[in-house]
Enzyme design. Sequence first.
Site, PDB file in Angstrom:
ATOM      1  N   THR A  33      19.893  -4.056   1.938  1.00  0.00           N
ATOM      2  CA  THR A  33      20.782  -5.429   1.720  1.00  0.00           C
ATOM      3  C   THR A  33      20.101  -6.503   1.231  1.00  0.00           C
ATOM      4  OG1 THR A  33      19.918  -6.025   4.180  1.00  0.00           O
ATOM      5  CG2 THR A  33      22.305  -4.909   3.805  1.00  0.00           C
ATOM      6  N   SER A  65     -12.062  -3.034  -2.701  1.00  0.00           N
ATOM      7  CA  SER A  65     -11.082  -2.684  -1.485  1.00  0.00           C
ATOM      8  C   SER A  65     -11.794  -1.565  -0.620  1.00  0.00           C
ATOM      9  CB  SER A  65      -9.991  -1.769  -2.113  1.00  0.00           C
ATOM     10  OG  SER A  65      -9.389  -0.829  -1.516  1.00  0.00           O
ATOM     11  N   SER A 122       5.221  -1.446   4.417  1.00  0.00           N
ATOM     12  CA  SER A 122       5.158  -2.557   3.592  1.00  0.00           C
ATOM     13  C   SER A 122       3.343  -2.915   3.544  1.00  0.00           C
ATOM     14  CB  SER A 122       5.873  -3.877   4.022  1.00  0.00           C
ATOM     15  OG  SER A 122       7.083  -3.568   3.808  1.00  0.00           O
ATOM     16  N   ASP A 168      10.423  -7.906   2.826  1.00  0.00           N
ATOM     17  CA  ASP A 168       8.721  -7.397   3.195  1.00  0.00           C
ATOM     18  C   ASP A 168       8.045  -8.617   3.289  1.00  0.00           C
ATOM     19  OD1 ASP A 168      10.303  -5.132   3.308  1.00  0.00           O
ATOM     20  OD2 ASP A 168       9.271  -4.282   1.577  1.00  0.00           O
TER      21      ASP A 168
END
Length: 382
Positions: A33, A65, A122, A168
Amino acid sequence: MNKQIENLFDRHFGGFGRLYASPGRVNLIGEHTDYNLGFVLPGAIDKAIYMAIRPGAGSLCRIYSADYDEAVEFDLHAIQNPEQQWARYIFGVVQEMQKRGAVLGGFDAVFGGDVPLGAGLSSSAALESVAAFALNDLFEAGFDRRALAEIGQMTEHHYVGVRCGIMDQFASLFGEREKVIQLDCRSLEYRLVPFRPVGYRVLLLDTQVKHSLASSEYNVRREQCEEGVAVVARHESGVVSLRDVTLEMLSAYKQDMSEVVYRRCHFVVSENQRVLDACDALERGDYADFGQQMFASHRGLSGEYEVSCPELDFLAEKAREFDGVLGARMMGGGFGGCTINVIEASAHDAFVREASDSYQKRFGIAPRVIDVVISDGARRLK
Ligand code: GLA
């Protein structure tokens, strides 16, 4: 976790940086949505991406990382998107901030976290949000949280290739403990709704099916919705998104759209109403009614919007049959990832056992069990 990131920073760059965190999110209801400018009901969770960061030399950005055990360097003014997918999230944030006038400097950063990757929680928005939040603070760029969320969203659009909505990033930045965010994605006005489900727990079951949002299906759904809007807008003035469309309008102009487009739009318009009904239920403390809205959301996502998969349908159905699960549905973009279940605390272990065993029998792999608590959004730790 944050200690680990600090140690890695020391090992790679020597000394210490500032430390930031930004969490992953769950979404209780309101799926697909956000990019239709409707309503969503996400919350930040107790799993985050942590980043240690320090201004560096000149315009060089050096990033390590922890999860991928990989280092990337780029110049602040580079044009070329890095090859490593994970580095694009940070590269994109840097570019989007500069596009909006921020004067950044080079930096050294190490990041890593405990948001499960590829499970629909997310992790990528958490990474964008922690990078944007940290750079904004470090270089005093002066953006508010809403602008930082938009910077993360535009990073997805321009550097990752997913035309995602804002849910998100918004949840990662605006989340608060024991509250879920009723967000109006048209005005970006939001309300924090108390979510203190005493006696209940929020349980995620990860199908272990890796969804790839970047895979074209997400963007295809977006286009189908736009197609529906274009049809209605030919007849009705002031219609610019599905948010402006009612079920009556859809049935009036049904013959002008393909059957698929009709179904997609029907889902979105109904899902918006479900978010509002679910919020009412929450406010009354009526978790049973709230749960029914979740089940209905899953039916729509699977049957009308067609973003589910057999594994998600299986787990949602198990939940529906199990006494003590108030509501369950697939969560996030779909095609894999998790179901979200609101469950009575006393039924938690038995349901996990039952769902895991039967899933293992059917699909040959156990779902990953992830318990979450609604927690705070982006913040500086040190
Ligand atoms: C992904 C996107 C969000 C949202 C959901 C579906 O998580 O990043 O913007 O569209 O899918 O609700």
